[in-house]
Design a protein around this motif. Structure first.
Motif, PDB file in Angstrom:
ATOM      1  N   ALA A 145      -5.412   3.252  -4.157  1.00 21.83           N
ATOM      2  CA  ALA A 145      -4.838   4.155  -5.158  1.00 21.83           C
ATOM      3  C   ALA A 145      -3.337   4.307  -4.915  1.00 21.83           C
ATOM      4  CB  ALA A 145      -5.524   5.511  -5.101  1.00 21.83           C
ATOM      5  N   GLY A 146      -2.552   4.160  -5.961  1.00 20.95           N
ATOM      6  CA  GLY A 146      -1.106   4.277  -5.843  1.00 20.95           C
ATOM      7  C   GLY A 146      -0.416   3.053  -5.275  1.00 20.95           C
ATOM      8  N   THR A 168      -6.990  11.240  -8.074  1.00 27.02           N
ATOM      9  CA  THR A 168      -8.066  10.384  -7.565  1.00 27.02           C
ATOM     10  C   THR A 168      -8.629  11.012  -6.299  1.00 27.02           C
ATOM     11  OG1 THR A 168      -6.536   9.044  -6.270  1.00 27.02           O
ATOM     12  CG2 THR A 168      -7.028   8.300  -8.508  1.00 27.02           C
ATOM     13  N   THR A 228       2.055   8.825  -5.592  1.00 23.61           N
ATOM     14  CA  THR A 228       1.397   9.861  -6.385  1.00 23.61           C
ATOM     15  C   THR A 228       1.364   9.463  -7.854  1.00 23.61           C
ATOM     16  OG1 THR A 228       2.226  11.521  -4.841  1.00 23.61           O
ATOM     17  CG2 THR A 228       1.378  12.316  -6.947  1.00 23.61           C
ATOM     18  N   GLU A 288       0.861  -1.193   0.000  1.00 23.03           N
ATOM     19  CA  GLU A 288       0.000   0.000   0.000  1.00 23.03           C
ATOM     20  C   GLU A 288       0.891   1.234   0.000  1.00 23.03           C
ATOM     21  OE1 GLU A 288      -2.991   0.314  -0.589  1.00 23.03           O
ATOM     22  OE2 GLU A 288      -4.221  -1.305   0.223  1.00 23.03           O
ATOM     23  N   THR A 334      -9.452   7.047  -1.827  1.00 22.81           N
ATOM     24  CA  THR A 334      -9.741   5.982  -2.782  1.00 22.81           C
ATOM     25  C   THR A 334      -8.928   4.744  -2.423  1.00 22.81           C
ATOM     26  OG1 THR A 334     -10.175   7.555  -4.559  1.00 22.81           O
ATOM     27  CG2 THR A 334      -9.672   5.295  -5.209  1.00 22.81           C
ATOM     28  N   VAL A 337      -8.216  -0.323  -9.151  1.00 26.08           N
ATOM     29  CA  VAL A 337      -7.953   1.108  -9.304  1.00 26.08           C
ATOM     30  C   VAL A 337      -7.813   1.413 -10.790  1.00 26.08           C
ATOM     31  CG1 VAL A 337      -6.883   1.400  -7.045  1.00 26.08           C
ATOM     32  CG2 VAL A 337      -5.478   0.736  -9.000  1.00 26.08           C
ATOM     33  N   ALA A 348      -1.960   7.530  -7.608  1.00 24.60           N
ATOM     34  CA  ALA A 348      -3.045   8.129  -6.825  1.00 24.60           C
ATOM     35  C   ALA A 348      -3.366   9.540  -7.275  1.00 24.60           C
ATOM     36  CB  ALA A 348      -2.675   8.135  -5.336  1.00 24.60           C
ATOM     37  N   GLY A 399       0.695   4.047  -1.836  1.00 23.05           N
ATOM     38  CA  GLY A 399       0.052   5.345  -1.995  1.00 23.05           C
ATOM     39  C   GLY A 399       0.823   6.295  -2.885  1.00 23.05           C
TER      40      GLY A 399
END
Length: 296
Positions: A276-277, A269, A26, A22, A273, A244, A266, A24
């Motif tokens: 995402a990423g 978004t 960018t 995870e 979300t 995603v 991400a 995240g």
């Protein structure tokens, strides 16, 4: 693809991807298996960071912060990294020391996807931040810094790959919605005879790619939430769904190069979300090809 047939009419729906990290990110991009380090390298372009992910421990570290946005980073044979940066291609030594290998700054332009080719060169793409049509290039940068403009007038230079025998080169300029293929000149290693290989149906546009040991192409679809697989004859024959939309690139890694890693973004978004990423993985997806390290 024959008219009136959708991709799913011609493909096998494959196992959905699992979350490996995870992160995240960018704008996660450029996954590359570093065989010497037994780790996956990937970048967060807009965070100006090169990451290293250990699939055994699931630990992820910022291996190298960069002073500019970084489109891609690949391992070097002697350790360290070669990076496709905003203003050109640079070399990081194992201790983090930096020097430029090839500089070609242009206002409003940054490095994007890149790949080390069978000839040992870094094939480095660029794009405009505003994605103005024709504002990007594809260059070949040799280990000694000699630079050749291979393609001018592209818009978002993205996925680059070669057939297992090195006789074909595949290339994606994202807004075209198409994968192109070239013959590779055996004497110069330069591409020639550009032609369409496959149209990539919406939703979304093709982004990064990987080529496996069977000559199949695995193509991440930006704003499409999936990775599509194409047979060597251009026939679509597989699809991996992701939870995603902003799927950016993919690469084989892990033990025996059997696992397919997929980066996502991400950016743009809605906050919160899910996934995402994140960095995703499809275990035992296929047989990857070794990624050459950069000799420079």
């Amino acid at each position: 693809m024959p008219p009136g047939r959708s991709f799913t009419d011609w493909s096998v729906t494959m196992t959905s991807a699992e979350v490996a990290l995870e992160s995240g990110a960018t704008l996660g991009e450029g996954p590359t298996w570093d065989a010497a380090g037994e780790r996956l390298l990937w970048v967060d372009i807009l965070a100006a960071e090169v990451h290293a992910f250990d699939p055994v421990t699931a630990a992820d570290t910022v291996l190298q912060p960069t002073s500019q946005h970084v489109g891609s980073a690949k391992p070097r044979t002697g350790g360290g990294l070669v990076a496709n940066l905003r203003d050109g291609v640079g070399l990081y030594d194992p201790d983090g020391a930096f020097r430029w290998l090839a500089e070609y700054p242009a206002e409003g332009v940054r490095g994007n996807d890149a790949a080390v080719g069978p000839d040992g060169s870094l094939w480095a793409g660029t794009m405009r931040y505003d994605e103005r049509p024709g504002g990007g290039t594809l260059r070949r940068v040799r280990p000694d810094g000699e630079t050749t403009a291979v393609l001018d007038g592209v818009t978002v230079s993205n996925g680059i790959g070669w057939s297992p025998d090195g006789r074909l080169m595949y290339y994606i300029d994202t807004p075209t919605g198409r994968i192109d293929v070239f013959d590779v000149d055996p004497e110069t290693s330069l591409p020639r005879a550009r032609r369409p290989f496959a149209d990539v149906p919406g939703p979304g546009k093709p982004d990064g790619m990987a080529v496996d040991a069977d000559g199949r192409l695995w193509v991440a679809v930006w704003n499409g939430g999936r990775v599509l697989r194409y047979a060597p004859d251009g026939r679509p024959d597989g699809e991996i769904a992701l939870p995603v939309a902003l799927t950016t690139a993919c690469a084989f890694g892990g033990p025996g190069l059997r696992d397919l890693y997929i980066t996502t973004a991400a950016v743009a978004t809605p906050p919160g979300t899910a996934h995402a990423g994140a960095l995703f993985v499809v275990p035992d997806a296929g047989q990857g090809l070794p990624t050459p390290a950069f000799p420079g």
